[in-house]
Design an enzyme around this catalytic site. Structure first.
Site, PDB file in Angstrom:
ATOM      1  N   LEU A  93       0.816  -1.214   0.000  1.00 25.01           N
ATOM      2  CA  LEU A  93       0.000   0.000   0.000  1.00 25.01           C
ATOM      3  C   LEU A  93       0.847   1.259   0.000  1.00 25.01           C
ATOM      4  O   LEU A  93       1.896   1.311   0.655  1.00 25.01           O
ATOM      5  CB  LEU A  93      -0.883   0.024   1.250  1.00 25.01           C
ATOM      6  CG  LEU A  93      -1.960  -1.052   1.346  1.00 25.01           C
ATOM      7  CD1 LEU A  93      -2.540  -1.089   2.753  1.00 25.01           C
ATOM      8  CD2 LEU A  93      -3.064  -0.775   0.327  1.00 25.01           C
TER       9      LEU A  93
ATOM     10  N   GLU B 165     -10.792   0.516   7.083  1.00 21.84           N
ATOM     11  CA  GLU B 165     -10.521  -0.645   7.946  1.00 21.84           C
ATOM     12  C   GLU B 165      -9.298  -0.353   8.808  1.00 21.84           C
ATOM     13  O   GLU B 165      -8.446   0.427   8.415  1.00 21.84           O
ATOM     14  CB  GLU B 165     -10.190  -1.878   7.069  1.00 21.84           C
ATOM     15  CG  GLU B 165     -11.193  -2.151   5.988  1.00 21.84           C
ATOM     16  CD  GLU B 165     -10.706  -3.204   4.975  1.00 21.84           C
ATOM     17  OE1 GLU B 165      -9.707  -3.891   5.249  1.00 21.84           O
ATOM     18  OE2 GLU B 165     -11.346  -3.312   3.922  1.00 21.84           O
TER      19      GLU B 165
ATOM     20  N   LYS C  59      -5.662  -0.847  10.037  1.00 23.67           N
ATOM     21  CA  LYS C  59      -4.477  -1.457   9.426  1.00 23.67           C
ATOM     22  C   LYS C  59      -3.798  -2.287  10.505  1.00 23.67           C
ATOM     23  O   LYS C  59      -3.138  -1.770  11.400  1.00 23.67           O
ATOM     24  CB  LYS C  59      -3.521  -0.399   8.882  1.00 23.67           C
ATOM     25  CG  LYS C  59      -2.363  -1.032   8.128  1.00 23.67           C
ATOM     26  CD  LYS C  59      -1.562   0.003   7.357  1.00 23.67           C
ATOM     27  CE  LYS C  59      -0.538  -0.654   6.445  1.00 23.67           C
ATOM     28  NZ  LYS C  59       0.349  -1.603   7.091  1.00 23.67           N
TER      29      LYS C  59
ATOM     30  N   ASP D 268      -1.349  -4.740  12.418  1.00 33.30           N
ATOM     31  CA  ASP D 268       0.098  -4.856  12.357  1.00 33.30           C
ATOM     32  C   ASP D 268       0.514  -6.298  12.615  1.00 33.30           C
ATOM     33  O   ASP D 268       0.823  -6.691  13.729  1.00 33.30           O
ATOM     34  CB  ASP D 268       0.724  -3.929  13.393  1.00 33.30           C
ATOM     35  CG  ASP D 268       2.108  -3.496  12.972  1.00 33.30           C
ATOM     36  OD1 ASP D 268       2.528  -3.872  11.858  1.00 33.30           O
ATOM     37  OD2 ASP D 268       2.763  -2.794  13.753  1.00 33.30           O
TER      38      ASP D 268
ATOM     39  N   ARG E  37       2.919 -13.680   2.246  1.00 32.99           N
ATOM     40  CA  ARG E  37       2.919 -12.759   1.128  1.00 32.99           C
ATOM     41  C   ARG E  37       4.230 -12.898   0.340  1.00 32.99           C
ATOM     42  O   ARG E  37       4.238 -12.822  -0.880  1.00 32.99           O
ATOM     43  CB  ARG E  37       2.746 -11.336   1.651  1.00 32.99           C
ATOM     44  CG  ARG E  37       2.861 -10.285   0.605  1.00 32.99           C
ATOM     45  CD  ARG E  37       2.533  -8.910   1.172  1.00 32.99           C
ATOM     46  NE  ARG E  37       2.695  -7.904   0.155  1.00 32.99           N
ATOM     47  CZ  ARG E  37       3.828  -7.287  -0.114  1.00 32.99           C
ATOM     48  NH1 ARG E  37       4.903  -7.576   0.587  1.00 32.99           N
ATOM     49  NH2 ARG E  37       3.889  -6.394  -1.070  1.00 32.99           N
TER      50      ARG E  37
ATOM     51  N   GLU F 229      -4.688 -10.827   7.754  1.00 30.94           N
ATOM     52  CA  GLU F 229      -3.519 -10.541   8.581  1.00 30.94           C
ATOM     53  C   GLU F 229      -3.513 -11.477   9.785  1.00 30.94           C
ATOM     54  O   GLU F 229      -4.514 -11.570  10.499  1.00 30.94           O
ATOM     55  CB  GLU F 229      -3.610  -9.073   9.035  1.00 30.94           C
ATOM     56  CG  GLU F 229      -2.326  -8.495   9.542  1.00 30.94           C
ATOM     57  CD  GLU F 229      -1.447  -7.920   8.423  1.00 30.94           C
ATOM     58  OE1 GLU F 229      -1.732  -8.147   7.227  1.00 30.94           O
ATOM     59  OE2 GLU F 229      -0.461  -7.258   8.767  1.00 30.94           O
TER      60      GLU F 229
ATOM     61  N   TYR G  25      -9.316  -9.550   5.163  1.00 32.15           N
ATOM     62  CA  TYR G  25      -9.655  -8.216   4.668  1.00 32.15           C
ATOM     63  C   TYR G  25      -9.790  -8.124   3.150  1.00 32.15           C
ATOM     64  O   TYR G  25     -10.045  -7.040   2.628  1.00 32.15           O
ATOM     65  CB  TYR G  25      -8.669  -7.163   5.166  1.00 32.15           C
ATOM     66  CG  TYR G  25      -7.207  -7.478   4.902  1.00 32.15           C
ATOM     67  CD1 TYR G  25      -6.718  -7.577   3.605  1.00 32.15           C
ATOM     68  CD2 TYR G  25      -6.316  -7.642   5.953  1.00 32.15           C
ATOM     69  CE1 TYR G  25      -5.382  -7.852   3.356  1.00 32.15           C
ATOM     70  CE2 TYR G  25      -4.975  -7.914   5.724  1.00 32.15           C
ATOM     71  CZ  TYR G  25      -4.517  -8.028   4.425  1.00 32.15           C
ATOM     72  OH  TYR G  25      -3.209  -8.298   4.196  1.00 32.15           O
TER      73      TYR G  25
ATOM     74  N   CYS H 191      32.441 -10.443  32.330  1.00 29.35           N
ATOM     75  CA  CYS H 191      31.227  -9.842  32.906  1.00 29.35           C
ATOM     76  C   CYS H 191      31.557  -8.469  33.492  1.00 29.35           C
ATOM     77  O   CYS H 191      32.493  -8.351  34.291  1.00 29.35           O
ATOM     78  CB  CYS H 191      30.663 -10.751  33.990  1.00 29.35           C
ATOM     79  SG  CYS H 191      29.308  -9.996  34.898  1.00 29.35           S
TER      80      CYS H 191
ATOM     81  N   CYS I  74      31.113  -8.880  37.562  1.00 34.40           N
ATOM     82  CA  CYS I  74      31.953  -9.740  38.411  1.00 34.40           C
ATOM     83  C   CYS I  74      33.271 -10.124  37.753  1.00 34.40           C
ATOM     84  O   CYS I  74      34.132 -10.715  38.402  1.00 34.40           O
ATOM     85  CB  CYS I  74      31.187 -10.986  38.826  1.00 34.40           C
ATOM     86  SG  CYS I  74      31.002 -12.181  37.494  1.00 34.40           S
TER      87      CYS I  74
ATOM     88  N   CYS J  87      27.100 -14.549  31.447  1.00 37.74           N
ATOM     89  CA  CYS J  87      28.197 -14.537  32.413  1.00 37.74           C
ATOM     90  C   CYS J  87      28.151 -15.857  33.161  1.00 37.74           C
ATOM     91  O   CYS J  87      27.111 -16.256  33.674  1.00 37.74           O
ATOM     92  CB  CYS J  87      28.002 -13.368  33.391  1.00 37.74           C
ATOM     93  SG  CYS J  87      28.790 -13.626  34.985  1.00 37.74           S
TER      94      CYS J  87
HETATM   95  S1  IVH Z   1      -5.248  -4.558   1.915  1.00 38.87           S
HETATM   96  C1  IVH Z   1      -3.788  -4.000  -2.121  1.00 38.87           C
HETATM   97  N1  IVH Z   1      -6.209  -4.273   4.331  1.00 38.87           N
HETATM   98  O1  IVH Z   1      -0.759  -3.867   5.066  1.00 38.87           O
HETATM   99  C2  IVH Z   1      -4.270  -4.140  -0.769  1.00 38.87           C
HETATM  100  N2  IVH Z   1      -3.885  -4.655   4.089  1.00 38.87           N
HETATM  101  O2  IVH Z   1       1.131  -2.494   2.970  1.00 38.87           O
HETATM  102  C3  IVH Z   1      -3.222  -4.592   0.153  1.00 38.87           C
HETATM  103  N3  IVH Z   1      -2.665  -4.753   6.199  1.00 38.87           N
HETATM  104  O3  IVH Z   1       0.726  -6.488   3.314  1.00 38.87           O
HETATM  105  C4  IVH Z   1      -3.687  -5.160   1.391  1.00 38.87           C
HETATM  106  N4  IVH Z   1      -4.391  -4.451   7.513  1.00 38.87           N
HETATM  107  O4  IVH Z   1      -0.159  -6.977   5.633  1.00 38.87           O
HETATM  108  C5  IVH Z   1      -5.116  -4.484   3.592  1.00 38.87           C
HETATM  109  N5  IVH Z   1      -7.202  -4.006   6.405  1.00 38.87           N
HETATM  110  C6  IVH Z   1      -6.120  -4.229   5.656  1.00 38.87           C
HETATM  111  C7  IVH Z   1      -4.847  -4.411   6.248  1.00 38.87           C
HETATM  112  C8  IVH Z   1      -3.746  -4.611   5.410  1.00 38.87           C
HETATM  113  C9  IVH Z   1      -3.091  -4.640   7.451  1.00 38.87           C
HETATM  114  C10 IVH Z   1      -1.261  -4.953   5.788  1.00 38.87           C
HETATM  115  C11 IVH Z   1      -1.035  -6.153   4.910  1.00 38.87           C
HETATM  116  C12 IVH Z   1      -0.333  -5.657   3.699  1.00 38.87           C
HETATM  117  C13 IVH Z   1       0.152  -4.314   4.116  1.00 38.87           C
HETATM  118  C14 IVH Z   1       0.119  -3.416   2.921  1.00 38.87           C
END
Ligand code: IVH
Length: 667
Positions: free
Chosen positions: A84, A115, A117, A119, A138, A177, A229, A411, A414, A427
């Site tokens: 993205l 949505e 994002k 992690d 991926r 994810e 997602y 160490c 000590c 140590c």
């Molecule tokens: S959509 C083309 N939706 O963000 C669409 N990605 O930089 C690409 N990610 O590799 C993915 N939450 O690991 C999408 N709600 C979400 C997401 C999401 C996290 C991560 C995903 C992807 C990375 C894209």
């Protein structure tokens, strides 16, 4: 020949179990009792045993147990998994909206789906005629790794799609994810620390590391989840919008995030961004922004992609919990197991509202990976309660005067030799004061002997003044010894003496944990105490005896045997006993409502804290354990239960809701 009726029954059972799995893990709305679920599972297991020809990798009995792999196979994604483009402020988000309109030649509002994002780690799941066949990472977007066995251990991933509401497509590639909740990540790291294993830097690394294990049993032991997602290739079904995708996936049993929102224009997206930014701290998992997607798939197709990112989507990132600062020095801390941890001392900065002047560098491998040097300008990061860490060096700010860091060969506390064990330096000094301090702090900590008031400052003084050379010395301290210390009033000295006295009566499990035996964490210590209820037994136990306890392997067993064989340790335990340590054997008390019953808690309870609940059980004559084994009678399931729940189900242990538990204890 397997009778047709049996075949049908097995199929039906698998479907039913998958459906109830979904009700339980995805919706959190079970339709049947746990006992009933267990009955279905057992019936299926029996039939599969009786008719091995019916065994199938799609069976819910096959989530765990695949043999370890030599390496992962490569899987080519039918449709590349893109990344993205990022925006960091409202201007950039509005700019994105304008670009979309310009490209499409539209001036009216564009509908978006917003949505969180998440992690974690992006994965793709392939379902053929409703059955989960291939799961992959991926990778570079075009080629990923085949991690099917590992993904099958994740309970929020259905092994077959639900067909109750709508039919299943011939082929469905779904993307999502894999994440680990923050609390579960902290718990995992706590256990790794206890076992002297290297720590994961953050939940994302923990999730990624867990999913990329060649042995799926390791993955199975990690608390992973998925949120779906998006889709890849789909045959036998058509979608018109992203919103429709997100509404349809759950009908097949695929979990989507509850915080998704359809927005009628970019202004609504920006509002959502601010809401999520506030909600972020309260979410049980980490999100680093929101993802905006043009809702209509036909518009998405027209927009296409540019340099591996779709023109129809954007990652709108939150203010990072990161800051830039300078490393003034790198020091080394020595923990109770002798592990050396490099710590960066930095110019103080505020990160996410907290002033920070130290950050962990984890170990030498991490220092080498980052190439951190003293004098470097670095980016540091804070997440939740986790210790701040250095994430990146800004090499363009280097002047050439920066100094590389190497772990000392002796160490720093000590002077004993330091040896390297994989990523860790240790140590090996037997009388290292730093290790001693660490051992005392661990011994006195809340979850061990719980000696109130014996914190870092007091421990340091006691060791530095030579008053305590071993944990047993704590029990021979006199009030006068303490009063002589800096900033120690008569009253506080008295309190400490009383707290030490009070700690003399402790369950054996707590004591075993307090001893700080390598690889023996809280759960293992309790399991040990349950199997060997007398401390003296430990002096004679052999590896093979110990390995009879579930979950104890050769490494742990050998560490325990070595500990109790060590002369110093034996003397120390003798002196503890002489001082009047009375260990409560983990047998149920005769009297009391819960006599003879052992409880395990998982998840968060609404009415009690974890310790409070345990105390309640114990006050009623019951016992508590921190891990599930056959000896456990009840598992009380709170909100967001952990892997203990799965274990309990596997073993067919009676589950109680918080309400049922309250009723049982008469509250
Ligand atoms: S959509 C083309 N939706 O963000 C669409 N990605 O930089 C690409 N990610 O590799 C993915 N939450 O690991 C999408 N709600 C979400 C997401 C999401 C996290 C991560 C995903 C992807 C990375 C894209």
């Amino acid at each position: 020949m397997v009778p047709e009726t049996i075949k049908k029954r097995v199929e039906k059972l698998r479907e039913e179990i998958e459906y109830h799995n979904y009700r339980y893990y995805v919706l959190d709305q079970p339709e049947i009792s746990d006992a009933e679920y267990d009955r279905l599972m057992r019936e299926l297991e029996k039939l599969e045993e009786q008719y091995p020809e019916l065994r199938s990798p799609h069976s819910p009995t096959q989530r765990v147990g695949a043999p370890p792999l030599e390496a992962f196979e490569i899987v080519r994604h039918t449709i590349p998994m893109l990344s993205l483009a990022n925006a960091f402020n409202e201007e950039e988000a509005k700019e994105f909206d304008k670009r979309v309109k310009r490209f499409l030649g539209i001036s009216s509002d564009i509908v978006y789906v917003a949505e969180p994002k998440l992690d974690g780690l992006a994965v793709e799941l392939v379902y053929e005629n409703g059955f989960f066949t291939i799961g992959s990472t991926r990778g570079d977007g075009v080629n990923g790794e085949n991690i099917t066995q590992n993904l099958k251990t994740i309970r929020t991933i259905p092994l077959q799609l639900i067909r109750k509401e709508i039919p299943v497509p011939e082929r469905l590639e779904v993307r999502g994810e894999v994440i680990m909740q923050i609390k579960k990540f902290e718990e995992l790291n706590r256990r790794r620390k206890e076992a002297g294993e290297p720590l994961f830097a953050n939940p994302r690394n923990a999730a990624a590391g867990s999913v990329r294990q060649l042995d799926s049993k390791i993955t199975a032991s990690r608390p992973l989840e998925i949120y779906c997602y998006g889709i890849g290739e789909v045959r036998g079904w058509t979608f018109k919008t992203q919103w429709e995708i997100l509404q349809t996936l759950p009908k097949w049993g695929l979990r989507t995030n509850p915080h998704i929102q359809k927005c009628k224009n970019i202004e609504e997206v920006i509002e959502y961004y601010h809401e999520m930014s506030e909600r972020r701290e309260k979410l049980p998992y980490e999100i680093d922004g929101i993802v905006i997607k043009v809702d209509r798939l036909d518009l998405q197709a027209r927009l296409g992609e540019i340099s591996r990112s779709p023109r129809w989507a954007l990652a709108f990132k939150f203010q990072p919990k990161q800051e830039t600062t300078k490393i003034l020095d790198i020091i080394v801390q020595v923990g109770r197991t002798g592990v050396l941890t490099p710590v960066a001392l930095m110019e103080p900065v505020r990160v996410g509202g907290v002033e920070v002047s130290r950050a962990t560098l984890h170990n030498q491998d991490e220092i080498d990976r980052l190439d951190v040097r003293v004098g470097d300008t670095v980016i540091i990061q804070r997440a939740g309660d986790v210790i701040p860490e250095v994430v990146q060096v800004i090499t363009s700010k280097r002047k050439g005067t920066e100094k590389k860091f190497k772990m000392p060969s002796k160490c720093p506390v000590c002077g004993a030799e330091v040896i390297r064990e994989e990523a860790l330096h240790r140590c090996i000094g037997l009388d290292c004061p730093a290790q001693l301090k660490g051992r005392i702090k661990h011994f006195a900590s809340k979850r061990a002997m719980d000696i109130e008031g014996l914190g870092t400052k007091l421990t340091d003084q006691l060791v530095d003044k030579g008053l305590v050379k071993d944990v047993a010395d704590l029990y021979y301290l006199k009030k006068e010894d303490l009063v002589a210390l800096e900033r120690m009033a008569d009253k506080s000295a008295q309190n400490i003496i009383e707290a030490i006295e009070k700690s003399k009566n402790k369950p054996l499990g707590k004591f075993l944990f307090a001893l700080g035996i390598r690889h023996v964490g809280e759960a293992t210590a309790e399991d040990l105490a349950r199997h060997f209820p007398r401390l003296d037994d430990f002096f004679h136990l052999k590896e093979e005896d110990l390995m009879k306890v579930e979950g104890i392997g050769p490494e742990v067993a050998s560490s325990i045997v070595q500990f109790f064989r060590d002369k110093k340790n034996r003397e120390s335990i003798e002196r503890l006993k002489k001082a009047g340590i009375k260990l409560i054997e983990p047998k149920a008390k005769e009297k009391g409502k819960l006599a003879g019953k052992t409880f395990v808690f998982t998840g968060t309870l609404k009415s009690y804290g974890r310790d409070e609940a345990r105390n309640l059980v114990e006050s009623l004559g019951g016992m508590t354990a921190s891990s599930v084994s056959k000896k456990v009678d009840f598992v009380v399931v709170g909100e967001d239960p952990g892997s203990k729940l799965e274990k309990a189900k596997e073993l067919g242990i009676k589950l109680l809701t918080e309400e049922e538990f309250k009723k049982m204890i008469g509250q």
